[in-house]
Design a protein around this motif. Structure first.
Motif, PDB file in Angstrom:
ATOM      1  N   TRP A 145       0.866  -1.555  -0.183  1.00  0.00           N
ATOM      2  CA  TRP A 145       0.537   0.310  -0.028  1.00  0.00           C
ATOM      3  C   TRP A 145       0.690   1.347   0.452  1.00  0.00           C
ATOM      4  N   ILE A 146       2.029   0.932   0.479  1.00  0.00           N
ATOM      5  CA  ILE A 146       2.752   2.391   0.981  1.00  0.00           C
ATOM      6  C   ILE A 146       3.356   2.685   0.021  1.00  0.00           C
ATOM      7  N   SER A 147       3.304   1.759  -1.078  1.00  0.00           N
ATOM      8  CA  SER A 147       4.360   1.963  -2.713  1.00  0.00           C
ATOM      9  C   SER A 147       3.166   2.477  -4.112  1.00  0.00           C
ATOM     10  N   THR A 148       2.241   1.896  -3.641  1.00  0.00           N
ATOM     11  CA  THR A 148       0.622   2.399  -3.995  1.00  0.00           C
ATOM     12  C   THR A 148       0.615   4.372  -4.290  1.00  0.00           C
ATOM     13  N   MET A 149       0.389   3.898  -1.934  1.00  0.00           N
ATOM     14  CA  MET A 149       0.112   5.872  -2.228  1.00  0.00           C
ATOM     15  C   MET A 149       1.039   6.889  -2.874  1.00  0.00           C
ATOM     16  N   ALA A 150       2.323   6.659  -2.687  1.00  0.00           N
ATOM     17  CA  ALA A 150       3.053   7.701  -3.816  1.00  0.00           C
ATOM     18  C   ALA A 150       3.167   7.153  -5.316  1.00  0.00           C
TER      19      ALA A 150
END
Length: 292
Positions: A145-150
């Motif tokens: 998720w955190i790379s998706t949000m980036a």
């Protein structure tokens, strides 16, 4: 089972899965990377409405079979309807994967955005491995998720105005510690598989970069805009007090929750179908081979 959450999300699933991959990339993986050249028996954990089956079966050799397992009776019914008039050999099983026993009878076991929803992902991975014959392959398509949000860019805005990466990273980690469910599971699957004895482990990312382009075909862009909204970008955060209360219960401070409400309110107002947006889901695709 009639109250199973994902039974009510068939429309959401059908509108968002295509945001992750281009079909030619999946074909490249199957034919050039994993080199699947003989008929295979596939089992899909948490199959939903059979999305992976619709993508994999046209690409693997004829006489391959696909078995989908899910807890949602409406999902299973829909999957059977999807494949009813196709030439593919499919079977769908309604049941709780946590409690089911599976025979060591499959060449490939797959899951797609499933492990993030379970409290015991390593135990589920062990069950998946247990389905495979010697030399069988496990394939996990799971989010980070955190790379998706980036991976959002909205023209005219700094990304930091739209996505609080530091706060969200802490929030996702807090959620995992509290519930055991891990939206960042995709980046961890290679480690877990190695610890479970899987060999020849490789990890890639999904390839699709979605481009919302006001200068492009209107119908195509409206479809993309609707899917992005359905996937959560630009969604209305709702009542401020309720939103803040929910985040505080998840471990955020009041000020962090208030700032996140402001951010999501801004995005919900400025994200329209006439803006330029690029977005990549960046799912992790991890595979390995079982050597017994």
């Amino acid at each position: 089972m009639s109250d199973y959450y994902w039974d009510s999300k068939i429309d959401y699933l059908s509108k968002t899965r295509w945001l992750y991959y281009n079909d030619d990339y999946l074909e490249f993986l199957i034919k050039s990377v994993w080199k699947i050249t003989s008929p295979v028996r596939i089992i899909d954990f948490g199959c939903g409405y059979g999305y992976l089956g619709t993508k994999l079966l046209p690409l693997v050799p004829e006489e391959s079979t696909y078995t989908g397992v899910d807890f949602g009776n409406k999902l299973i019914d829909h999957a059977e309807e999807v494949f009813k008039d196709t030439p593919y050999k499919t079977q769908f099983i309604l049941g709780d994967i946590q409690e089911m026993d599976f025979e060591q009878n499959y060449d490939i076991v797959v899951c797609h955005a499933f492990l993030l929803h379970v409290e015991n992902p390593k135990e589920i991975l062990q069950r998946m491995i247990g389905c495979l014959i010697n030399g069988g392959r496990i394939i996990c398509f799971e989010p980070h998720w955190i790379s998706t949000m980036a991976n959002y860019y909205l023209d005219g805005y700094n990304t930091s105005e739209l996505v609080q990466l530091g706060f969200l990273q802490k929030l996702f980690e807090s959620d995992m510690k509290r519930s055991g469910k891990d939206g960042n599971i995709g980046i961890k699957v290679p480690v877990y598989l190695s610890q479970l004895g899987v060999k020849q482990i490789e990890c890639r990312v999904s390839d699709r970069v979605n481009f919302l382009d006001p200068n492009s075909d209107t119908l195509k862009m409206d479809t993309l805009y609707t899917s992005l909204k359905e996937d959560g970008f630009g969604a209305d955060p709702g009542v401020e007090e309720t939103f803040i209360s929910n985040l505080v219960q998840r471990g955020a401070s009041y000020e962090e929750a208030r700032n996140e409400y402001k951010v999501e309110s801004l995005v919900s107002k400025v994200f329209k179908n006439d803006v330029f947006l690029t977005y990549a889901a960046n799912l992790k695709i991890t595979t390995g081979v079982i050597k017994r």
